[in-house]
Write a protein that holds these residues in place. Structure first.
Motif: not given
Length: 432
Positions: A120-125, A129-135
């Motif tokens: 249920g931690f939608i925002l955290e997930g 994902a976005v930060l990892s993809s950016l890296l």
């Protein structure tokens, strides 16, 4: 685990399906860059890993059994083992498109994202994902940045991280110090935040100046002044220590920081009273406007902005200088608290002056709020705003006077006096 299980069990079946689908989509998003980079594990693999994590997480929560939790742990272990095996295979392979250690770690991240979304931690997930993809996408830029750092730059980066993320969180928000028989309330986190601000603005100044030369100091002064005009002084003290010949630029930066501070206060005074039941604080426009115009004019005339050659600095910031600035700033706060206690009936104005030592924006906002609520009249609110602005200008001159560069401190004092006199004359003209 039981509380989370109850929350998920009470949700509609469709919502669980949506979470599983979102987990798969985020895994696909993570695998997109790996697929584009022609790695063996791409979109399908990453999406399946996230889906697997989501399914095992839902089973662990809804069944509340050791089997479900075991499957979740087993899935994580299998992803780790598979990632290690593929990483070893990639290291042993001469093929440049082979799997790297980064891909292996990314697979584990995808598993974690799936578990987060399922719980249920939608925002955290989504954030992970976005930060990892950016890296992953910024691989070349990050490598070039890291390889280009000198020893001094690396050390300064680590020191700043310690200041901001290690020491600051463990300091108490408030404390009381006994001085001259009086109990003085202090905020250690606010004081340390000023040290962090000096270091942070110093790093920004270093990057801007090394790129744009002398003109970059104007950017540091004005935009740093919007955040903390007092912290700009600490940065310029360090700048002058490293390059005494650039004192005129440092003085101009402080003037521009004063202009930014006055602009911010004017925007608060006018913006927060416009459209309200109270009249706009027009009394503050002329004196603050005079300070802004004079600061820009003097800064434009005192520094040779046509000279935009590179300036070599020793390091982004000096830890010793930042800590020394913090000590001086602590002394100013103690003096301000004592002044507020001693002045009794003029406590509100004394508070405005003391607040100006830290942030004139805080004093300006307080005056405007009281004015909008009817507790203060227009003249009283304007006086408080002007006192906070004057206090901010004076404290910067006092802090600059600690510099060993005589030319620098004399210029800051003289030009600060011009700003104060100009603002005072403008106020008199309005009253007359």
């Amino acid at each position: 685990m039981n509380e989370v299980a109850l929350q998920v069990a009470e949700t509609p079946f469709e919502e669980t399906v949506v979470r599983i689908a979102l987990a798969g989509a985020l895994g696909m998003f993570l695998g997109l860059e790996r697929e584009w980079s022609q790695k063996s594990a791409g979109i399908r693999t990453f999406s399946l890993i996230s889906l697997l994590a989501a399914v095992f997480t839902v089973l662990a929560i809804e069944t509340e059994s050791a089997i479900g939790e075991g499957l979740l742990v087993l899935g994580g272990v299998l992803v780790i083992v598979q990632g290690v095996l593929l990483a070893v295979q990639g290291l042993m392979s001469e093929d440049e498109t082979g799997l790297s250690l980064t891909t292996s770690v990314s697979m584990l991240v995808a598993y974690g994202v799936g578990a987060l979304v399922a719980v249920g931690f939608i925002l955290e997930g989504v954030t992970v994902a976005v930060l990892s993809s950016l890296l992953l996408v910024l691989k070349r830029e990050l490598h070039e940045f890291a390889w280009g750092l000198s020893h001094e730059e690396m050390r300064s980066t680590i020191e700043f991280a310690i200041l901001a993320f290690v020491i600051y969180p463990i300091l108490p928000a408030e404390t009381t110090v006994e001085f001259a028989g009086l109990a003085i309330p202090l905020e250690p986190q606010v004081i340390w935040l000023m040290v962090v601000a000096v270091a942070g603005i110093g790093i920004a100044n270093y990057a801007i100046v090394t790129t744009y030369g002398g003109r970059g100091i104007a950017i540091t002064g004005f935009f740093g002044g919007l955040a903390s005009s007092t912290a700009v002084v600490g940065t310029m003290l360090d700048h002058v220590r490293q390059r005494p010949e650039a004192a005129s630029y440092a003085v101009a930066a402080i003037l521009l920081a004063n202009a930014a501070m006055a602009t911010r206060n004017l925007a608060i005074a006018v913006g927060f009273t416009a459209g309200s039941d109270s009249e706009i604080l027009v009394e503050a426009i002329v004196p603050l406007g005079a300070v802004i115009v004079l600061a820009f004019a003097v800064a434009a005339l005192t520094a040779d902005w046509d000279e935009s050659g590179p300036m070599e600095l020793e390091s982004p910031f000096s830890l010793r200088n930042a800590l020394g600035f913090g000590v001086v700033f602590l002394g100013v706060l103690v003096f301000g608290s004592l002044a507020e206690t001693w002045f009794g009936t003029l406590g509100f104005y004394a508070t405005a002056v003391a607040s100006g030592f830290v942030s004139s924006a805080g004093a300006t906002t307080s005056a405007v709020v009281l004015y909008r609520g009817g507790q203060l009249g227009g003249p009283e609110a304007t006086v408080a705003i002007l006192l906070a602005t004057v206090s901010s200008i004076v404290v910067k001159a006092l802090l600059a006077s600690t510099s060993t560069n005589t030319d620098f401190r004399n210029r800051v004092t003289a030009y600060s006096a011009i700003l104060l006199i100009g603002g005072t004359l403008a106020s008199v003209l309005v009253v007359v």
